[in-house]
Design a protein around this motif. Structure first.
Motif, PDB file in Angstrom:
ATOM      1  N   GLN A 192      85.265   4.574  63.370  1.00  0.00           N
ATOM      2  CA  GLN A 192      86.292   5.602  63.334  1.00  0.00           C
ATOM      3  C   GLN A 192      86.669   5.916  64.778  1.00  0.00           C
ATOM      4  OE1 GLN A 192      87.148   7.648  59.947  1.00  0.00           O
ATOM      5  NE2 GLN A 192      87.073   5.423  59.890  1.00  0.00           N
ATOM      6  N   TRP A 215      88.382  14.310  67.756  1.00  0.00           N
ATOM      7  CA  TRP A 215      88.639  13.695  66.453  1.00  0.00           C
ATOM      8  C   TRP A 215      90.102  13.863  66.061  1.00  0.00           C
ATOM      9  CZ3 TRP A 215      90.299  15.075  61.542  1.00  0.00           C
ATOM     10  CH2 TRP A 215      90.066  14.114  60.530  1.00  0.00           C
ATOM     11  N   ILE A 245      92.857   8.967  63.185  1.00  0.00           N
ATOM     12  CA  ILE A 245      91.781   7.979  63.045  1.00  0.00           C
ATOM     13  C   ILE A 245      92.259   6.607  62.573  1.00  0.00           C
ATOM     14  CG2 ILE A 245      89.631   7.408  61.804  1.00  0.00           C
ATOM     15  CD1 ILE A 245      89.199   9.506  63.989  1.00  0.00           C
ATOM     16  N   TRP A 251      89.956   5.992  57.021  1.00  0.00           N
ATOM     17  CA  TRP A 251      88.608   6.550  57.080  1.00  0.00           C
ATOM     18  C   TRP A 251      87.536   5.536  56.710  1.00  0.00           C
ATOM     19  CZ3 TRP A 251      89.312  12.252  54.985  1.00  0.00           C
ATOM     20  CH2 TRP A 251      90.026  12.983  55.949  1.00  0.00           C
ATOM     21  N   ARG A 306      85.240  10.049  48.947  1.00  0.00           N
ATOM     22  CA  ARG A 306      85.390   9.143  50.093  1.00  0.00           C
ATOM     23  C   ARG A 306      84.140   8.303  50.409  1.00  0.00           C
ATOM     24  NH1 ARG A 306      85.576  14.490  52.034  1.00  0.00           N
ATOM     25  NH2 ARG A 306      83.929  15.067  53.516  1.00  0.00           N
ATOM     26  N   ASP A 307      84.413   7.303  51.242  1.00  0.00           N
ATOM     27  CA  ASP A 307      83.396   6.470  51.885  1.00  0.00           C
ATOM     28  C   ASP A 307      82.694   5.493  50.926  1.00  0.00           C
ATOM     29  OD1 ASP A 307      84.134   8.177  53.953  1.00  0.00           O
ATOM     30  OD2 ASP A 307      82.360   9.448  53.730  1.00  0.00           O
TER      31      ASP A 307
HETATM   32  N1  DQQ Z   1      84.139  10.616  58.729  1.00  0.00           N
HETATM   33  C1  DQQ Z   1      85.282   9.968  58.107  1.00  0.00           C
HETATM   34  C2  DQQ Z   1      85.142  10.245  56.630  1.00  0.00           C
HETATM   35  C3  DQQ Z   1      83.687  10.545  56.478  1.00  0.00           C
HETATM   36  C4  DQQ Z   1      83.395  11.322  57.721  1.00  0.00           C
HETATM   37  C5  DQQ Z   1      86.534  10.520  58.714  1.00  0.00           C
HETATM   38  C6  DQQ Z   1      81.929  11.395  58.077  1.00  0.00           C
HETATM   39  O1  DQQ Z   1      85.503   9.125  55.874  1.00  0.00           O
HETATM   40  O2  DQQ Z   1      83.415  11.256  55.310  1.00  0.00           O
HETATM   41  O3  DQQ Z   1      86.572  10.289  60.110  1.00  0.00           O
HETATM   42  O4  DQQ Z   1      81.753  11.699  59.446  1.00  0.00           O
END
Ligand code: DQQ
Length: 672
Positions: free
Chosen positions: A187, A195, A198, A230, A294-295
């Motif tokens: 990221q 931040w 991204i 992400w 997510r993720d």
């Molecule tokens: N960072 C991403 C997300 C995740 C989070 C966004 C965890 O997908 O949940 O930058 O640091």
């Protein structure tokens, strides 16, 4: 069929070429008793460094500054001393290479906002993602920001940890090994050291240490990821294709899942990536908040030939992992129930799910399951921003994972790391048959300092992860063996005795890149006679290295200045429970790590299993402003303490409690 990673795949998925273009595949040393006959703690200590090597002193902890300095003159050295110290030299600079600028897709970010004060607004939460701004901005909103000078800021940047050349980085994404190269995506904000904006940064390496920075692999250019490309994970298919599943924050900040694949599989560097035209492949299912989805994990292949992957979410405050199944990565089915859920743990980010062998020393492909296999489930808790793992069994038929010990369930039990370590992700390295863990190390200074220095955060040294077959209760994490190639000179300490209440400078130069290995041996009788009962002790609630017990603290001070104005103790502390059993803690005390008062100063740590007959062992990697420490072969501890402060501090000091039981310290070692 057998997958390229050595795992089982009972069937090959359908042809993926339909996803896009048909021609573009988807996707030691004998230490005698102390000279004065008192009980002793023995230690051997090897310090290895890529630059100049330095070891400074023995020290008592918890003394006042005056006492410490007075004690210095009382130090005694016995046995072979400095003439036995061997130093070999070498250099370890410029390990990170930058990709030629003509090949960059994204112009280098500018160090925007020099002189800006830290924002007092949340950065991240409002976008539906974990808080990314250093909490110091809120915790100490009234304290003045420390006035760093350029030399100090330059010194803070690491030499052998992974960092992009500039700007902000957070989670590791989609790590994989392909055609002789390790790939790390991450990221990345191409525009600033905070931040936001991204995209997926990308770098490759032959050895996980020296990196070549490549153009961003994916930028935010579609409605479904315009608010951020992400976190995601890679899956290597048996036929050689690579699937990248990732989350996108869409134009209305809904979290959706997407798929991408390399444009050219013949390119070992995998420079160009194609987003699947059918994206998004998944929308948040009914009942799930659009900002809590997510993720995606690496997919694993089931005995039935289908692929499954997990996605983190929450329902109310119960953290959950949803599981999707697919035959072809074109259509997907949400399985009933969840892989696992733990109440009151909040949103689960960056879930990771992988097998570990109960019998073999090697790692396993993500698809392996069987009687001698346990499964690790890890979640990154948005609420406290720590990575919690638990070991258990995966019942593929029922689609559930059950922890071995519910008291150590995900989010309430073990952490990978008790410092700053978040959003971690493992991958199976089919080349070396090992599972490697990447983790994001966040900043502990003020965001204004990040902006001034033009970069923020780094990745922890990749760690091999195995099941601890001795304890059966935890993992063992250890820096990948390639780190050892950085040891260009070594220093061994032999039979050095330091009296209680004193410390010994062992000045062999200065160094800010160190690999320290130390072992402490405590007289078993001392341990048995330990009469202090302390059920309450924890590293975090103690007063740190100042707090004296019958057996502790003992360990090392690192990144210490000559005058002790800055120092970071990494130490063991042993207590005895009312059941008569000793409990060993491994702690890091950052309360005196920096003269700056706007940096985090936590005292952190955990218990660590020390089995009967084992020595107390630790390993510490020092890389300029950061420390990574591992206790008992990586059983736990593994703290990270970011150590902002003076430039060029390089001291390593062995530290002991003043208690008679630990009256004498022996340092010994052997050449490496
Ligand atoms: N960072 C991403 C997300 C995740 C989070 C966004 C965890 O997908 O949940 O930058 O640091």
């Amino acid at each position: 069929m057998t997958g390229t990673n050595g795992g089982h795949y009972s069937s090959e998925p359908d042809d993926f070429t339909g996803l896009s273009h048909s021609n573009k595949p988807l996707p030691k040393v004998d230490v005698n008793s102390s000279s004065n006959g008192q009980r002793s703690v023995k230690i051997w200590l090897v310090i290895l460094s890529g630059l100049l090597v330095s070891a400074l002193a023995m020290a008592l902890l918890g003394n006042t500054q005056k006492e410490v300095l007075e004690s210095e003159v009382n130090v005694s050295l016995t046995g072979p001393a400095s003439e036995d110290l061997e130093v070999t030299q070498g250099a370890a600079k410029n390990r990170v290479q930058e990709f030629p600028s003509c090949l960059k897709k994204i112009p280098p970010g500018v160090m925007e906002g020099r002189g800006l004060r830290s924002p007092r607004v949340s950065r991240g939460k409002a976008k539906g993602v974990s808080e990314k701004t250093n909490q110091l901005s809120y915790r100490r909103s009234r304290s003045p920001e420390f006035e760093w000078n350029e030399k100090q800021l330059a010194w803070q940047r690491t030499a052998f940890h992974f960092q992009p050349p500039q700007n902000w980085m957070n989670d590791p994404n989609g790590p994989l090994f392909y055609k002789g190269w390790y790939h790390i995506f991450y990221q990345y904000n191409p525009n600033a050291a905070v931040w936001g904006d991204i995209v997926w940064g990308h770098a490759v390496s032959r050895d996980l240490i020296k990196w070549l920075h490549l153009p961003a692999a994916m930028i935010a250019d579609r409605w479904y990821d315009i608010n951020g490309v992400w976190t995601g994970s890679a899956t290597l298919l048996p036929d050689g294709q690579i699937i990248m599943l990732y989350s996108g924050s869409s134009n209305d900040s809904t979290q959706v899942q997407n798929l991408a694949y390399p444009a050219d599989l013949s390119d070992p560097l995998l420079i160009n990536w194609i987003k699947y035209p059918g994206n998004p492949i998944l929308l948040p299912p009914p009942g799930i908040d659009p900002k809590d989805f997510r993720d995606p994990t690496t997919a694993w292949n089931t005995a039935g030939g289908k692929w499954r992957f997990a996605i983190g979410s929450k329902m109310n405050r119960t953290g959950i992992s949803l599981v999707y199944e697919t035959q072809d990565f074109k259509s997907f089915k949400l399985l009933d129930g969840v892989l696992h859920a733990v109440p009151a743990t909040g949103m689960w980010e960056c879930v990771d799910f992988y097998p570990v062998s109960m019998t073999e020393p090697n790692g396993m492909d993500t698809s392996v399951n069987g009687p001698h296999v346990k499964h690790v489930l890890k979640a990154s808790l948005d609420e406290d921003r720590n990575d919690y793992y638990a070991i258990g069994r995966y019942d593929e038929e029922k689609g559930i994972w059950v922890p071995d010990n519910p008291e150590n369930d995900v989010g309430i039990g073990l952490r990978y790391d008790y410092g700053k370590f978040y959003a971690s992700k493992t991958f199976y390295d089919q080349e070396k048959r090992r599972r490697v863990l990447w983790g994001w190390i966040t900043e502990s200074d003020n965001e204004a300092a990040d902006i001034r220095k033009g970069w923020a955060s780094l990745q922890a040294i990749p760690r091999t992860v195995v099941y601890d077959q001795k304890t059966g209760t935890n993992l063992l994490q250890w820096p990948v063996e390639e780190v050892e190639s950085l040891r260009t000179r070594s220093k061994n300490f032999i039979n050095i005795t330091v009296q209680a209440g004193s410390f010994l400078p062992l000045d062999v130069g200065s160094a800010t890149e160190l690999d320290i290995i130390a072992e402490f041996e405590i007289d078993l009788e001392a341990l048995d006679k330990l009469s202090d009962f302390d059920e309450e002790y924890t590293c975090g609630t103690s007063s740190g290295a100042n707090q004296r017990g019958a057996l502790g603290p003992f360990g090392l001070l690192v990144l210490a200045t000559d005058d002790f104005s800055e120092q970071t103790p990494v130490y063991f502390y042993i207590t005895k429970g009312s059941d008569g059993n000793p409990r060993t803690f491994f702690c890091t005390d950052a309360s005196r790590s920096s003269i700056a008062d706007d940096v985090m100063d936590d005292i952190s740590g955990s218990t660590v299993p020390v089995l009967r007959g084992e020595k107390f062992s630790l390993r510490i990697l020092v890389d300029h402003s950061i420390i990574e420490a591992f206790a008992q072969g990586g059983r736990t501890g593994h703290h990270y303490g970011i150590n902002r402060g003076m430039a060029n501090k390089s001291g390593v000091k062995v530290m002991m409690d003043r208690n008679d039981l630990l009256h004498t310290l022996m340092m010994t070692g052997s050449s490496t």
